[in-house]
Structures are given as C-alpha cells and as structure tokens.
Design a protein around this motif. Structure first.
Motif, PDB file in Angstrom:
ATOM      1  N   ASN A  34       0.845  -1.028  -0.012  1.00 32.73           N
ATOM      2  CA  ASN A  34      -0.055   0.077  -0.074  1.00 32.73           C
ATOM      3  C   ASN A  34       0.822   1.216   0.041  1.00 32.73           C
ATOM      4  O   ASN A  34       2.003   1.082   0.262  1.00 32.73           O
ATOM      5  CB  ASN A  34      -0.866  -0.174   1.244  1.00 32.73           C
ATOM      6  CG  ASN A  34      -0.381   0.255   2.441  1.00 32.73           C
ATOM      7  OD1 ASN A  34       0.839   0.103   2.777  1.00 32.73           O
ATOM      8  ND2 ASN A  34      -1.161   0.577   3.496  1.00 32.73           N
ATOM      9  N   GLN A  35       0.142   2.459  -0.048  1.00 31.86           N
ATOM     10  CA  GLN A  35       0.877   3.659  -0.121  1.00 31.86           C
ATOM     11  C   GLN A  35       1.617   3.872   1.238  1.00 31.86           C
ATOM     12  O   GLN A  35       2.747   4.419   1.269  1.00 31.86           O
ATOM     13  CB  GLN A  35       0.010   4.640  -0.347  1.00 31.86           C
ATOM     14  CG  GLN A  35       0.586   6.373  -0.406  1.00 31.86           C
ATOM     15  CD  GLN A  35       1.387   6.338  -1.751  1.00 31.86           C
ATOM     16  OE1 GLN A  35       1.302   5.546  -2.774  1.00 31.86           O
ATOM     17  NE2 GLN A  35       2.515   7.336  -1.696  1.00 31.86           N
ATOM     18  N   GLY A  36       1.265   3.519   2.358  1.00 33.84           N
ATOM     19  CA  GLY A  36       1.688   3.591   3.591  1.00 33.84           C
ATOM     20  C   GLY A  36       2.941   2.969   3.736  1.00 33.84           C
ATOM     21  O   GLY A  36       4.148   3.451   4.332  1.00 33.84           O
ATOM     22  N   PHE A  37       3.193   1.901   3.067  1.00 31.91           N
ATOM     23  CA  PHE A  37       4.544   1.153   2.937  1.00 31.91           C
ATOM     24  C   PHE A  37       5.635   1.971   2.067  1.00 31.91           C
ATOM     25  O   PHE A  37       6.646   2.131   2.560  1.00 31.91           O
ATOM     26  CB  PHE A  37       4.190  -0.370   2.329  1.00 31.91           C
ATOM     27  CG  PHE A  37       5.579  -1.094   2.254  1.00 31.91           C
ATOM     28  CD1 PHE A  37       6.049  -2.001   3.331  1.00 31.91           C
ATOM     29  CD2 PHE A  37       6.536  -1.112   1.144  1.00 31.91           C
ATOM     30  CE1 PHE A  37       6.891  -2.777   3.302  1.00 31.91           C
ATOM     31  CE2 PHE A  37       7.659  -1.730   1.137  1.00 31.91           C
ATOM     32  CZ  PHE A  37       7.885  -2.727   1.959  1.00 31.91           C
ATOM     33  N   THR A  38       5.046   2.576   0.981  1.00 26.81           N
ATOM     34  CA  THR A  38       5.998   3.400   0.367  1.00 26.81           C
ATOM     35  C   THR A  38       6.446   4.581   1.211  1.00 26.81           C
ATOM     36  O   THR A  38       7.694   4.817   1.019  1.00 26.81           O
ATOM     37  CB  THR A  38       5.279   3.959  -1.007  1.00 26.81           C
ATOM     38  OG1 THR A  38       5.054   2.550  -1.801  1.00 26.81           O
ATOM     39  CG2 THR A  38       6.199   4.629  -1.789  1.00 26.81           C
ATOM     40  N   ILE A  39       5.516   5.106   1.806  1.00 23.93           N
ATOM     41  CA  ILE A  39       5.914   6.376   2.804  1.00 23.93           C
ATOM     42  C   ILE A  39       6.966   6.008   3.865  1.00 23.93           C
ATOM     43  O   ILE A  39       7.870   6.605   4.037  1.00 23.93           O
ATOM     44  CB  ILE A  39       4.501   6.852   3.471  1.00 23.93           C
ATOM     45  CG1 ILE A  39       3.670   7.323   2.366  1.00 23.93           C
ATOM     46  CG2 ILE A  39       4.885   8.061   4.400  1.00 23.93           C
ATOM     47  CD1 ILE A  39       2.363   7.784   2.677  1.00 23.93           C
ATOM     48  N   LEU A  40       6.590   4.882   4.421  1.00 24.06           N
ATOM     49  CA  LEU A  40       7.386   4.419   5.563  1.00 24.06           C
ATOM     50  C   LEU A  40       8.925   4.004   4.848  1.00 24.06           C
ATOM     51  O   LEU A  40       9.772   4.605   5.662  1.00 24.06           O
ATOM     52  CB  LEU A  40       6.860   3.287   5.957  1.00 24.06           C
ATOM     53  CG  LEU A  40       5.827   3.354   7.187  1.00 24.06           C
ATOM     54  CD1 LEU A  40       5.027   2.048   7.696  1.00 24.06           C
ATOM     55  CD2 LEU A  40       5.960   3.977   8.540  1.00 24.06           C
ATOM     56  N   THR A  41       9.056   3.086   3.957  1.00 25.68           N
ATOM     57  CA  THR A  41      10.340   2.429   3.697  1.00 25.68           C
ATOM     58  C   THR A  41      10.945   3.137   2.384  1.00 25.68           C
ATOM     59  O   THR A  41      12.078   3.277   2.085  1.00 25.68           O
ATOM     60  CB  THR A  41      10.078   1.242   3.253  1.00 25.68           C
ATOM     61  OG1 THR A  41       9.285   1.058   2.093  1.00 25.68           O
ATOM     62  CG2 THR A  41       9.593   0.254   4.261  1.00 25.68           C
TER      63      THR A  41
END
Length: 361
Positions: free
Chosen positions: A53-60
C-alpha cells in the motif's frame, strides 16, 4: 425444433449475493489499506511480495515496481530478532502461525526505522496458508522515548552512585586534609621541643634506654583497645594528675593521648628514672609530640590508602583502561560492587558471602 426455432427456454440462476458482499468488503478493506498510515504487504504462499500500500512506500521509500515479486524474507534485515532467523520465519509461517516482533529496518533513504511487524496467514478451504498479510507499524518515536527514559534512569542511577562515591571519598579525604594540617603544626611544635632538649644532653646509654622504652610502648598500644571505657577514663585521670605535678600545660590533652597508647603511671615512672627528673618535663612533651606526629601520619596513610583502593575499585567496576575482551574474576567483581555500594550497606545490611572458588575466570 426442426425449424431451428427455440421451443423451450432453459435458464440457470446462481446466488452471487455472498460474492458481491465479499467484493464490497474487499473494496472497503482495500480502501482502508490504501489510506492507512501503516504499511501493509500481501505475500503469496511462497512469501513473495504481491502488493504494497501507499503507507509502505511512505515508511520505507520503496515503490511497488521496485519491490513486487521480491521474497519478503530477503527484505528483512539480519537483525537479532526472530525475523532475522529466516529458517524460523519460514517454519512458523508454514505452520499457519501469526508472528509478531520489532525490527530495525534501513529505509531506501538509509534511515533507521523501528517497525512493529505482524504477519498473519490467510488460509484456504483446507486450512493451508495461501497468502499472508503483513502489517508494519512505525514505532521509531516510541523507541526513542523508551531509550530516553532508559538513559534518564541510567543517569539517575549514576547520580545516586556518584553521590555515594562522593560520600565515600569525602570521609577519608576530609580526614587526610585535617590530619595534614595538624601534622604541619605538630612538626613545628616538635621542632621547638627538640631544640629545648639540647639543654639536657643525654648520654648514649640513656638514649638507648629511651629507645627501648619506646619499643615497649609500641607493643602496649596494640593491647590498649582491650581496656574498657571506665578503665581508660581512670587511666587518663591518673596520667593527668602525674603530669600536673610536673607543671605541664595542657596536661589533660597529653593524658588523653598517652592513655590511648596504653601508657601507665609505671611506664612514666620508669621513663623518669631513665632520663632524670631535670629533663623529664621536656622528654614527656617530646614524646607527646612524637605520638601526635605518628598519629596524624597514620591517619593520612590510612585515608589515602582508602581513597586509592576506592579509585581502583571504581576503575575495575567500570572496566576503565581495560581491554574489551578479558578474563573476569566474578568474585572480585562482586566484591568491587559491594565496595561501590558501601554507603548503602552501612544501614544495617549484612552480606553473607558464599563463593564457589572453583569457578573459572
């Protein structure tokens, strides 16, 4: 019919309410997964990444095209967690276990990120894992707060330890400072009395006899501790009266010092017979100054030794100026710790030492 016209119409209906409901539920879950700040990863049965998801991209910092089809276990760091053991990870996942742990991950931007990671299996009809859902929660700030609290606790403990050490060091240091100041004054007094002794020259025989008298007094000092308080007080009064007959100033101070040394009236009478009545007054003052000088020097010696031992213990306790890898004597380490905490042990705490001397270093 024979004319190729439909004579009978047959149909079949299928209830797709559950499918539609599931699709709507999946759409909701997909919308939630897309909007949440947590990182979410979908893995297939082989733990290959199929969706993020987009949250994974923002985190990593990793985009979908950079990470899809990579095996998730290769994405994990070789950290000291259960996820760092790839065999353990695959074994737990194959057994349909939900696993959770905290890991430290290097992001694409090379930043350290602490994540709470949960991996849950999605089972098929035969209860075998057909895919996995991974939820990543950023706990970096929480770990920082925890670390700050640990550091604060360490500093508080260090402050208490420093206060205790300061107290332990202050006592012998104050004693040594006081004794050093008194010793300087006493040396000046001893010089004055020594000059007065030139008025009463002693022959070699008398000097030798006084030396022997001194040796006997040194031996008596070791036994003076056996006297009770009343016996010591009576002895001090007797010596004081004997000294007053010689018209010696501060006779009560001299009497207190001599009684603590275990000197008796018989000893003083013997000394008087050795040196003669004309010089006994000066000899007594000279002996008193020598006794005081010895006492102050002994206090300085014991105090500085105590300070030196405490500093040595602190260096040993903190492994200061020592190699990173070395043999350690556990018993000595325990003794060092007890000395460091000596200020607490004085509050009625008794330590029973039962050491196994066969333990290797």
């Amino acid at each position: 019919n024979y004319d190729n016209h439909p004579a009978i119409l047959c149909g079949e209906t299928t209830d797709i309410t559950l499918i539609k409901s599931s699709q709507k539920e999946l759409e909701k879950l997909s919308a939630i997964a897309s909007k949440t700040s947590n990182g979410i990863v979908i893995l297939n049965a082989e733990c290959n990444i199929k969706w993020i998801n987009q949250g994974f991209t923002i985190l990593t910092g990793y985009r979908t095209d950079e990470i899809v089809d990579l095996n998730f276990k290769d994405f994990l760091p070789p950290d000291k967690t259960q996820f760092g053991d790839k065999n353990f990870l695959m074994r737990e996942l194959s057994q349909s276990h939900t696993i959770s742990d905290e890991i430290r991950l290097k992001t694409k931007r090379k930043n350290d990120l602490w994540l709470l990671i949960n991996i849950s299996p999605i089972l098929d009809y035969e209860l075998n894992p057909e895919s996995y859902i991974v939820v990543l929660t950023d706990i970096t700030n929480q770990r920082k707060v925890e670390e700050e609290l640990r550091q604060a606790e360490k500093m508080a403990a260090l402050g208490k330890l420093s206060a205790g050490l300061a107290h332990e060091l202050n006592n012998p240091a104050a004693a040594a400072t006081s004794a050093a100041g008194k010793l300087g004054t006493e040396i000046e007094n001893l010089e004055t009395v020594s000059l007065d002794m030139f008025r009463y020259p002693l022959d070699e025989e008398k000097v030798s006899a006084i030396k022997e008298w001194f040796v006997s007094i040194d031996n008596k000092e070791k036994n003076s501790a056996s006297l009770s308080f009343l016996e010591l007080s009576d002895l001090e009064d007797e010596i004081g009266e004997w000294l007053e007959l010689l018209d010696i100033e501060d006779s009560w101070l001299i009497a207190a010092s001599m009684s603590e040394m275990g000197i008796t009236i018989e000893d003083l009478d013997q000394l008087s017979s050795l040196c003669g009545k004309e010089s006994i007054r000066v000899i007594v003052l000279w002996i008193y100054r020598i006794l005081n000088t010895r006492e102050f020097a002994d206090i300085i010696k014991k105090s500085t030794k105590s300070i030196s031992e405490l500093v040595t213990v602190v260096k040993s306790y903190s492994f200061m100026d020592q190699a990173g890898i070395q043999y350690i004597d556990i018993h000595q380490g325990l003794e060092d710790t007890l000395k460091i905490l000596g200020h607490k042990l004085k509050k009625g705490i008794k330590v029973n030492r039962i050491y196994d001397k066969s333990l290797p270093k």
